[in-house]
Design a protein around this motif. Structure first.
Motif, short mmCIF file in Angstrom:
data_model
loop_
_atom_site.label_atom_id
_atom_site.label_comp_id
_atom_site.label_asym_id
_atom_site.label_seq_id
_atom_site.Cartn_x
_atom_site.Cartn_y
_atom_site.Cartn_z
N HIS A 1 0.79 -1.23 0.00
CA HIS A 1 0.00 0.00 0.00
C HIS A 1 0.83 1.29 0.00
O HIS A 1 0.28 2.36 -0.26
CB HIS A 1 -0.93 0.04 1.22
CG HIS A 1 -1.99 -1.00 1.17
ND1 HIS A 1 -1.86 -2.22 1.78
CD2 HIS A 1 -3.20 -1.00 0.57
CE1 HIS A 1 -2.95 -2.93 1.57
NE2 HIS A 1 -3.78 -2.23 0.83
N TRP B 1 -7.39 7.12 -2.73
CA TRP B 1 -7.19 5.86 -2.04
C TRP B 1 -7.77 5.84 -0.63
O TRP B 1 -7.93 4.77 -0.04
CB TRP B 1 -5.70 5.52 -1.98
CG TRP B 1 -5.09 5.39 -3.33
CD1 TRP B 1 -4.04 6.11 -3.83
CD2 TRP B 1 -5.48 4.50 -4.37
NE1 TRP B 1 -3.78 5.73 -5.12
CE2 TRP B 1 -4.64 4.73 -5.48
CE3 TRP B 1 -6.48 3.53 -4.49
CZ2 TRP B 1 -4.76 4.03 -6.67
CZ3 TRP B 1 -6.58 2.83 -5.68
CH2 TRP B 1 -5.74 3.09 -6.76
N ALA C 1 -2.17 2.59 -2.79
CA ALA C 1 -3.32 1.71 -2.99
C ALA C 1 -4.23 1.84 -1.78
O ALA C 1 -3.77 2.10 -0.67
CB ALA C 1 -2.87 0.26 -3.16
#
Length: 139
Positions: free
Chosen positions: A24, A71, A107
């Motif tokens: 992430h 995100w 992400a």
């Protein structure tokens, strides 16, 4: 540790290299001397002489956090992630190079897995991943 504040500082660091990635997050780094030489004019006026250094303190690490709305839709989630970034980075500060760093969320976290915008489970997962991110970064 100093914090990045201006858009020009963030842009200079993002133009540097990506030194570490997790599922992430990405950690970007720019050496302060290289950024100083290529610093754009950030303040204009009679006293500025057309140029101003982006990073005035050179003997400390600099850190910034980028959490795009793309995100993390909720402000509560973005603030929670930023707090975790600054908390983990303060623990990792002795091992960080004296350079400018940006931690960027690349992400999103699954809202089905973490329905609460600021749950303890989300904080644990974010913290664990950030610890991996800083551990992977070369010193």
């Amino acid at each position: 540790m100093q914090r990045l504040k201006s858009r020009a500082q963030f842009q200079a660091v993002l133009a540097g290299t990506t030194v570490s990635r997790t599922a992430h997050f990405a950690l970007h780094r720019a050496q302060l001397d290289a950024v100083e030489l290529n610093a754009p004019s950030t303040i204009t006026g009679p006293e500025s002489n057309g140029r101003q250094a982006l990073f005035l303190v050179r003997d400390e690490a600099w850190l910034g956090a980028m959490i795009p709305k793309r995100w993390a839709k909720r402000a509560v989630t973005r603030n929670t992630i930023k707090r975790q970034i600054y908390a983990v980075s303060s623990l990792a500060e002795p091992s960080l190079q004296v350079a400018a760093h940006v931690v960027r969320l690349r992400a999103g976290f699954d809202r089905k897995q973490f329905p609460s915008a600021s749950s303890e489970a989300l904080k644990r997962v974010v913290r664990g991943e950030l610890e991996q991110l800083f551990a992977k970064a070369p010193t």
